[in-house]
Design a protein around this motif. Sequence first.
Motif, mmCIF file in Angstrom:
data_model
loop_
_atom_site.group_PDB
_atom_site.id
_atom_site.type_symbol
_atom_site.label_atom_id
_atom_site.label_comp_id
_atom_site.label_asym_id
_atom_site.label_seq_id
_atom_site.Cartn_x
_atom_site.Cartn_y
_atom_site.Cartn_z
ATOM 1 N N ILE A 63 0.838 -1.197 0.000
ATOM 2 C CA ILE A 63 0.000 0.000 0.000
ATOM 3 C C ILE A 63 0.876 1.252 0.000
ATOM 4 O O ILE A 63 0.640 2.199 -0.759
ATOM 5 N N ALA A 64 1.909 1.246 0.847
ATOM 6 C CA ALA A 64 2.749 2.442 0.946
ATOM 7 C C ALA A 64 3.524 2.687 -0.339
ATOM 8 O O ALA A 64 3.720 3.840 -0.739
ATOM 9 N N SER B 36 0.001 7.331 5.929
ATOM 10 C CA SER B 36 -1.362 7.014 5.492
ATOM 11 C C SER B 36 -1.548 5.515 5.389
ATOM 12 O O SER B 36 -2.566 4.960 5.834
ATOM 13 N N SER B 37 -0.568 4.849 4.813
ATOM 14 C CA SER B 37 -0.653 3.401 4.673
ATOM 15 C C SER B 37 -0.738 2.739 6.044
ATOM 16 O O SER B 37 -1.547 1.840 6.267
ATOM 17 N N SER B 38 0.097 3.196 6.971
ATOM 18 C CA SER B 38 0.090 2.580 8.304
ATOM 19 C C SER B 38 -1.248 2.763 8.986
ATOM 20 O O SER B 38 -1.826 1.803 9.502
ATOM 21 N N SER B 39 -1.744 4.007 9.007
ATOM 22 C CA SER B 39 -2.985 4.202 9.767
ATOM 23 C C SER B 39 -4.142 3.487 9.090
ATOM 24 O O SER B 39 -4.991 2.902 9.768
ATOM 25 N N ALA B 40 -4.182 3.491 7.748
ATOM 26 C CA ALA B 40 -5.269 2.780 7.065
ATOM 27 C C ALA B 40 -5.186 1.286 7.352
ATOM 28 O O ALA B 40 -6.196 0.640 7.661
ATOM 29 N N THR B 41 -3.988 0.724 7.260
ATOM 30 C CA THR B 41 -3.850 -0.719 7.473
ATOM 31 C C THR B 41 -4.246 -1.100 8.899
ATOM 32 O O THR B 41 -4.966 -2.080 9.117
ATOM 33 N N ILE B 42 -3.797 -0.315 9.867
ATOM 34 C CA ILE B 42 -4.082 -0.660 11.262
ATOM 35 C C ILE B 42 -5.581 -0.557 11.544
ATOM 36 O O ILE B 42 -6.182 -1.462 12.137
ATOM 37 N N LEU B 43 -6.197 0.534 11.100
ATOM 38 C CA LEU B 43 -7.626 0.707 11.373
ATOM 39 C C LEU B 43 -8.452 -0.343 10.641
ATOM 40 O O LEU B 43 -9.378 -0.926 11.211
ATOM 41 N N LEU B 44 -8.111 -0.605 9.377
ATOM 42 C CA LEU B 44 -8.897 -1.567 8.612
ATOM 43 C C LEU B 44 -8.700 -2.986 9.139
ATOM 44 O O LEU B 44 -9.652 -3.772 9.177
ATOM 45 N N LEU C 217 -7.405 1.616 -1.362
ATOM 46 C CA LEU C 217 -8.222 2.814 -1.575
ATOM 47 C C LEU C 217 -7.911 3.882 -0.530
ATOM 48 O O LEU C 217 -7.706 5.052 -0.863
ATOM 49 N N CYS C 218 -7.885 3.456 0.735
ATOM 50 C CA CYS C 218 -7.685 4.433 1.806
ATOM 51 C C CYS C 218 -6.205 4.773 1.991
ATOM 52 O O CYS C 218 -5.837 5.935 2.119
ATOM 53 N N ALA D 65 -2.991 10.155 -2.224
ATOM 54 C CA ALA D 65 -2.879 10.653 -3.601
ATOM 55 C C ALA D 65 -3.894 11.769 -3.840
ATOM 56 O O ALA D 65 -3.590 12.783 -4.491
ATOM 57 N N LEU D 66 -5.097 11.586 -3.294
ATOM 58 C CA LEU D 66 -6.122 12.612 -3.425
ATOM 59 C C LEU D 66 -5.697 13.888 -2.695
ATOM 60 O O LEU D 66 -5.862 15.002 -3.203
ATOM 61 N N PHE D 67 -5.142 13.710 -1.525
ATOM 62 C CA PHE D 67 -4.652 14.855 -0.763
ATOM 63 C C PHE D 67 -3.555 15.573 -1.553
ATOM 64 O O PHE D 67 -3.532 16.805 -1.648
ATOM 65 N N ALA D 68 -2.670 14.774 -2.155
ATOM 66 C CA ALA D 68 -1.591 15.352 -2.960
ATOM 67 C C ALA D 68 -2.170 16.126 -4.149
ATOM 68 O O ALA D 68 -1.643 17.179 -4.532
ATOM 69 N N LEU D 69 -3.267 15.611 -4.694
ATOM 70 C CA LEU D 69 -3.912 16.321 -5.803
ATOM 71 C C LEU D 69 -4.412 17.683 -5.330
ATOM 72 O O LEU D 69 -4.255 18.701 -6.025
ATOM 73 N N GLY D 70 -4.994 17.700 -4.132
ATOM 74 C CA GLY D 70 -5.436 18.966 -3.567
ATOM 75 C C GLY D 70 -4.287 19.934 -3.393
ATOM 76 O O GLY D 70 -4.387 21.128 -3.717
#
Lengths: 442, 98
Positions: A162-163, A273-281, B19-20, B26-31
């Motif tokens: 993901i990262a 972002s990858s870390s927090s998404a992976t941990i929460l999901l 996705l998340c 990536a979406l944030f980077a677009l912003g």
Amino acid sequence: MRASTSSVHGGYNGGVEDIVLVLVIVTALAFDFTNGFHDTANSMAASIATRALRPRAAVAMSALLNLVGAFLSLSVAATIASGLVDAGLISLPVVFAGLAGGITWNLVTWYLGLPSSSSHALIGGVIGATLAAAGSGAVKWDGLVQKVMIPALLSPLVAMLIASIGAFLVHRVTRDVPREGRDRGLRLGQIGAASMMSLAHGTNDAQKTMGVITLALIAHGTLGAGARAPMWVIVSCALALAAGTYCGGWRIIRTLGKGVTDLTPPQGLAADSSSSATILLASFFGFSLSTTHVASGSVIGSGLGTPGSVVRWGVARRMFVAWVMTLPAAGLVGAGCYGIVNGIGGTAGVLITFLLMVVGCAWLFALSRRAPVTHSNVNEEWAEPAKAAPATGQPATAGQPATAGGHAPTAVVTATGPASSVAPAGPAATGPTLADDPVVAA
Amino acid sequence: MTSWIDLGALGHLLVVGLLCGAGLPALFALGVRVLNRPAHPGAAAGEPAPTAAGGAAAPALTEVRARPTVASFLVAGLCFAVVAAAIGLGIGFLVTRS
């Protein structure tokens, strides 16, 4: 969440002496402290490395969010290593020895600057103590493979994937954006992602210790079976975790933030972002993952996904060795501690083991002062020992700052030593001789 | 092997995770990008920018950015709103889980 009952039997069934209970609670809080201390790196190393946050602001923010997170989880299960060992065989000495194993391994890996999972350290310690107390029949090996080993193997890979994709996308999207505006914006996003990780960490990890202390109180008879964690337990665990987080395991922050790869703001955003998404999901889908494995995988992945970025595989390999070692090493210490507790017997056994642990921790802390890593030198350039350096048999400074408190970003470590060494010692002449330590030797 | 891993849940984790965990940054980077567009979009888009006279430092990225338009504010706002909503969902999950 359930406030499940957990039967506690064993030598102390029915009448645990007060001092043993106090020692177990103190040890549990100490473990909680090392847990926070160890895991600051997971949520904040990347933000510190990309300079999204100043080091002390980062640890303060993480501590606060861990505190908030700890108070979010009020229904605590009175368990330790549930589903991994036979709950009926967990006695207070086993809990104590397990905690001692976890603390010891946490401090050894902190000294070596290696991120390793605090959950695995605790699980390993408890399993080791259980093995020593009741033999291998008391350990649910299936559960261990399914709930601990396979997630530990998969989670860094998932986070890495993901990262790396995230880092590639962020890099592509922002590559022609003026650097100043890009970095300012991406750093803000990174702070958001890192905050989520800190919050999630607080909700997860404080609960573990709350459960252990509640279990001990039930064993002692202070609480009835099935009781929920009393408020003072919740408050003290939350504070211990936050205090540990605030102290910041700078040695680990340095390895994760500077050692693995040179994190740029796009990489930092992608990694967090990858870390927090992976941990929460993972939590959402019912996997129990280690924050440490996810965070390390994310940092590596962010380096892999960014064109032109370099991942220092030597550092990554040391981290991997530490992961693999965590369960057995903490287990060995846990088993050893149980052996001492049981060999001496009774309150004296617990007390002597406790004192031994205190001495050991103080010794490691004293060793660490030879080449301290603090908020002031955590971000210095990472320098691997030269490949050609003669192997003197002394562990040398692998990428640790040469000067304590130095601000110069060019402090290149020139100490000699084997390239694979991980011991963050001072100049080679004063290096600690941990040669028999498996991680150093690896 | 399949009894040890819930492959379905793992697949979901991967898809939603991508996705998340990768889509949102990536979406944030677009912003960030639409608010900080380079003044000369073509100049730095491709390979290293053509070096200006005496460009020893090879500044690949121009330091001049175009003023954001109303449209770019709207696009950026949308990007950030989606990210903020996802963070809100995450916090909501953390709070309600226990």
